[in-house]
Design a protein around this motif. Sequence first.
Motif, PDB file in Angstrom:
ATOM      1  N   ASN A  19      32.337  37.602  39.747  1.00 43.40           N
ATOM      2  CA  ASN A  19      33.832  37.025  39.577  1.00 43.40           C
ATOM      3  C   ASN A  19      34.863  38.418  39.683  1.00 43.40           C
ATOM      4  O   ASN A  19      35.861  38.125  39.960  1.00 43.40           O
ATOM      5  CB  ASN A  19      34.084  36.197  38.255  1.00 43.40           C
ATOM      6  CG  ASN A  19      35.631  35.642  38.319  1.00 43.40           C
ATOM      7  OD1 ASN A  19      35.886  34.777  39.149  1.00 43.40           O
ATOM      8  ND2 ASN A  19      36.262  35.933  37.016  1.00 43.40           N
ATOM      9  N   PHE A  23      37.115  37.909  42.627  1.00 42.14           N
ATOM     10  CA  PHE A  23      38.107  36.865  42.182  1.00 42.14           C
ATOM     11  C   PHE A  23      38.804  37.655  40.966  1.00 42.14           C
ATOM     12  O   PHE A  23      38.598  37.015  39.780  1.00 42.14           O
ATOM     13  CB  PHE A  23      37.621  35.650  41.895  1.00 42.14           C
ATOM     14  CG  PHE A  23      37.040  34.948  43.267  1.00 42.14           C
ATOM     15  CD1 PHE A  23      37.611  34.352  44.059  1.00 42.14           C
ATOM     16  CD2 PHE A  23      35.409  34.725  43.012  1.00 42.14           C
ATOM     17  CE1 PHE A  23      37.015  33.734  45.304  1.00 42.14           C
ATOM     18  CE2 PHE A  23      34.902  34.019  43.955  1.00 42.14           C
ATOM     19  CZ  PHE A  23      35.513  33.768  45.127  1.00 42.14           C
ATOM     20  N   THR A  25      41.621  37.839  39.708  1.00 39.18           N
ATOM     21  CA  THR A  25      42.902  37.382  38.956  1.00 39.18           C
ATOM     22  C   THR A  25      42.570  35.928  38.231  1.00 39.18           C
ATOM     23  O   THR A  25      43.669  35.101  38.428  1.00 39.18           O
ATOM     24  CB  THR A  25      44.084  37.595  39.795  1.00 39.18           C
ATOM     25  OG1 THR A  25      43.849  36.839  40.963  1.00 39.18           O
ATOM     26  CG2 THR A  25      44.338  38.850  40.107  1.00 39.18           C
ATOM     27  N   THR A  26      41.581  35.404  38.231  1.00 43.93           N
ATOM     28  CA  THR A  26      41.317  34.271  37.765  1.00 43.93           C
ATOM     29  C   THR A  26      41.692  33.955  36.387  1.00 43.93           C
ATOM     30  O   THR A  26      41.533  34.752  35.560  1.00 43.93           O
ATOM     31  CB  THR A  26      39.795  33.650  38.067  1.00 43.93           C
ATOM     32  OG1 THR A  26      39.070  34.378  37.555  1.00 43.93           O
ATOM     33  CG2 THR A  26      39.503  33.769  39.619  1.00 43.93           C
ATOM     34  N   PHE A  27      41.779  32.607  35.878  1.00 46.50           N
ATOM     35  CA  PHE A  27      42.013  32.333  34.572  1.00 46.50           C
ATOM     36  C   PHE A  27      40.876  32.793  33.536  1.00 46.50           C
ATOM     37  O   PHE A  27      40.854  33.009  32.337  1.00 46.50           O
ATOM     38  CB  PHE A  27      41.999  30.693  34.409  1.00 46.50           C
ATOM     39  CG  PHE A  27      40.617  30.150  34.403  1.00 46.50           C
ATOM     40  CD1 PHE A  27      39.972  29.704  33.102  1.00 46.50           C
ATOM     41  CD2 PHE A  27      40.040  29.673  35.514  1.00 46.50           C
ATOM     42  CE1 PHE A  27      38.776  29.061  33.302  1.00 46.50           C
ATOM     43  CE2 PHE A  27      38.907  28.990  35.505  1.00 46.50           C
ATOM     44  CZ  PHE A  27      38.295  28.714  34.422  1.00 46.50           C
TER      45      PHE A  27
END
Length: 277
Positions: A19, A23, A25-27
């Motif tokens: 992640n 990704f 900038t995910t939560f």
Amino acid sequence: MAMADLLVVVFDVILYHMNELYFPTTFLFITQVCAFQATLIYATTDISVWLTLAFTCDRYVMICCHKLRTRFCSCKAARNVIAIVFPLFFCKNIPWFFLFEPAHTVGNTDWFCVFGSQPWTHPGWISFTWIHRVFTPLLPMFLISLLNALTVAHIVAATRARKVLRGSKNFADQDDSEVKSRRKSIVLLFAVSGNFILLWMTYLIFFLWMQISQRFVIRSLKGPMFIADQSSYMLLILSCVTNTCIYAVTQSKFRKELINMMKYPVKVLLKCDNGGK
């Protein structure tokens, strides 16, 4: 053990490292979520290690303690061990959640999580981090090595005694199912526990070197310290995911159950198809 190793892969490899690469900038990188995820990573790693130790203890009792094996080497005892290990080490790792601080604040949202200064300066947190390292991996390494040595010594002594009782000079060449079973036990025991010790050794050496040199901050992402840190952590994760593969290779019952699991959906589909007709 397979489930604990799978949880390490899910929380550490997929939800964190992959992640972070693809990704960023995910939560999941909100500070509270990130700290909770890090706590789960520590917990699942501990569980994987201590179930490896539990497996080693089970083999030791099964092979060396005939009076105790009917009581302790059972499905009920295994369920009790699992029921204790999982919640115990989840609770043990809760303090990690409070050690992290946000790296950035955007608006009213804290992003990412980094260690504050407390783990390296506060006596209580220093004690906690050392206790954590003693429980994983120092104590398991010592106990696994000790139990392996005792188990192998017992198997060698029992094999010699069996040779004497049978009165054969060519005992090693005879087809003896008991000896074959003992050899398989030694292979499985050393495959699982030896894999654990070897792959954790780099992480342990790097941790001790950091404590002796008092160098807790990695300033360069291209320096040897960063490379050693990442390599040791890579091997640590690898040790938590190889036990399932070892089982698949060495245990015929495990392979049989795995094949049955893969066949089950096909059987259900065929049964539904026949029912429809």
